[in-house]
Write a protein that holds these residues in place. Structure first.
Motif, PDB file in Angstrom:
ATOM      1  N   VAL A 226       8.674  -2.020  -0.381  1.00  0.00           N
ATOM      2  CA  VAL A 226       8.738  -3.167  -1.291  1.00  0.00           C
ATOM      3  C   VAL A 226       8.726  -2.715  -2.751  1.00  0.00           C
ATOM      4  CG1 VAL A 226       7.784  -4.844   0.324  1.00  0.00           C
ATOM      5  CG2 VAL A 226       6.233  -3.513  -1.123  1.00  0.00           C
ATOM      6  N   GLY A 227       9.133  -1.479  -2.985  1.00  0.00           N
ATOM      7  CA  GLY A 227       9.206  -0.978  -4.354  1.00  0.00           C
ATOM      8  C   GLY A 227       8.360   0.267  -4.524  1.00  0.00           C
ATOM      9  N   ARG A 228       8.050   0.547  -5.767  1.00  0.00           N
ATOM     10  CA  ARG A 228       7.261   1.726  -6.096  1.00  0.00           C
ATOM     11  C   ARG A 228       6.101   1.327  -6.989  1.00  0.00           C
ATOM     12  NH1 ARG A 228       9.116   6.442  -4.382  1.00  0.00           N
ATOM     13  NH2 ARG A 228      11.243   6.522  -3.620  1.00  0.00           N
ATOM     14  N   LYS A 229       4.969   1.998  -6.815  1.00  0.00           N
ATOM     15  CA  LYS A 229       3.787   1.719  -7.622  1.00  0.00           C
ATOM     16  C   LYS A 229       3.970   2.379  -8.990  1.00  0.00           C
ATOM     17  CE  LYS A 229      -1.156   1.394  -7.200  1.00  0.00           C
ATOM     18  NZ  LYS A 229      -2.265   1.486  -6.249  1.00  0.00           N
TER      19      LYS A 229
ATOM     20  N   VAL B 261       0.844  -1.192   0.000  1.00  0.00           N
ATOM     21  CA  VAL B 261       0.000   0.000   0.000  1.00  0.00           C
ATOM     22  C   VAL B 261       0.883   1.247   0.000  1.00  0.00           C
ATOM     23  CG1 VAL B 261      -0.219   0.045   2.519  1.00  0.00           C
ATOM     24  CG2 VAL B 261      -2.015   1.037   1.139  1.00  0.00           C
ATOM     25  N   THR B 262       0.390   2.309  -0.612  1.00  0.00           N
ATOM     26  CA  THR B 262       1.146   3.560  -0.673  1.00  0.00           C
ATOM     27  C   THR B 262       0.668   4.515   0.414  1.00  0.00           C
ATOM     28  OG1 THR B 262      -0.400   4.658  -2.173  1.00  0.00           O
ATOM     29  CG2 THR B 262       1.385   3.368  -3.190  1.00  0.00           C
TER      30      THR B 262
ATOM     31  N   LEU C 131       5.730   1.684  -2.052  1.00  0.00           N
ATOM     32  CA  LEU C 131       4.799   0.673  -1.554  1.00  0.00           C
ATOM     33  C   LEU C 131       5.335   0.145  -0.233  1.00  0.00           C
ATOM     34  CD1 LEU C 131       4.195  -1.228  -4.892  1.00  0.00           C
ATOM     35  CD2 LEU C 131       2.446  -0.026  -3.568  1.00  0.00           C
ATOM     36  N   TRP C 132       4.448  -0.013   0.743  1.00  0.00           N
ATOM     37  CA  TRP C 132       4.824  -0.478   2.078  1.00  0.00           C
ATOM     38  C   TRP C 132       4.149  -1.805   2.378  1.00  0.00           C
ATOM     39  CZ3 TRP C 132       8.657   2.068   4.272  1.00  0.00           C
ATOM     40  CH2 TRP C 132       8.895   3.379   3.876  1.00  0.00           C
ATOM     41  N   ALA C 133       4.862  -2.658   3.116  1.00  0.00           N
ATOM     42  CA  ALA C 133       4.329  -3.956   3.539  1.00  0.00           C
ATOM     43  C   ALA C 133       4.860  -4.278   4.930  1.00  0.00           C
ATOM     44  CB  ALA C 133       4.732  -5.053   2.552  1.00  0.00           C
ATOM     45  N   LYS C 134       4.193  -5.200   5.608  1.00  0.00           N
ATOM     46  CA  LYS C 134       4.642  -5.631   6.941  1.00  0.00           C
ATOM     47  C   LYS C 134       5.875  -6.500   6.789  1.00  0.00           C
ATOM     48  CE  LYS C 134       3.243 -10.096   6.788  1.00  0.00           C
ATOM     49  NZ  LYS C 134       4.288 -11.074   6.591  1.00  0.00           N
TER      50      LYS C 134
END
Length: 123
Positions: free
Chosen positions: A82-85, A52-53, A93-96
């Motif tokens: 985790v990268g870019r959208k 999610v951004t 982009l963010w993740a747990k």
């Protein structure tokens, strides 16, 4: 025995046996740094909707998201980029992380399903 083997995330971890946890905690534990409620809310949103951004989080919360919130969660190892959208502006982009699961004693995100039910789905 002084430890036990428990399933965490995709792997296994040795943890202190429950009967020794309190005495050991009294000796080793640093003062607790509890996360503020708003930061926990953001953490749960990221876990539920990953990847999610920041703009998506702000849209869901209907409130601005200070960069220091993401920085704090990243410093504690609870989220990671985790990268870019691939959209204009290419937001991160963010993740747990696995640390999120370990910190909260979860084997998988499915254990949070009752809390996350309203947070999943399209924005």
């Amino acid at each position: 025995m002084g430890f036990e083997l428990v399933a965490v995330g995709d792997g296994w971890m040795f943890r202190t046996a429950p009967d020794l946890a309190d005495p050991l905690r009294a000796v080793l534990e640093k003062p607790s740094e509890r996360l503020p409620r708003a930061v926990l809310e953001v953490l749960l949103l990221i876990a539920a909707r990953q990847p999610v951004t920041r703009p998506e989080i702000e849209s869901f919360r209907d409130a601005a998201l200070p960069q220091k919130t993401l920085t704090l969660l990243q410093e504690k190892g609870l989220i990671r980029s985790v990268g870019r959208k691939p959209i204009p502006g290419q937001p991160q982009l963010w993740a747990k992380t696995e640390t999120f699961l370990v910190t909260y004693g979860l084997r998988s995100l499915s254990e949070l399903d009752p809390l996350l039910e309203g947070l999943r789905g399209p924005l």
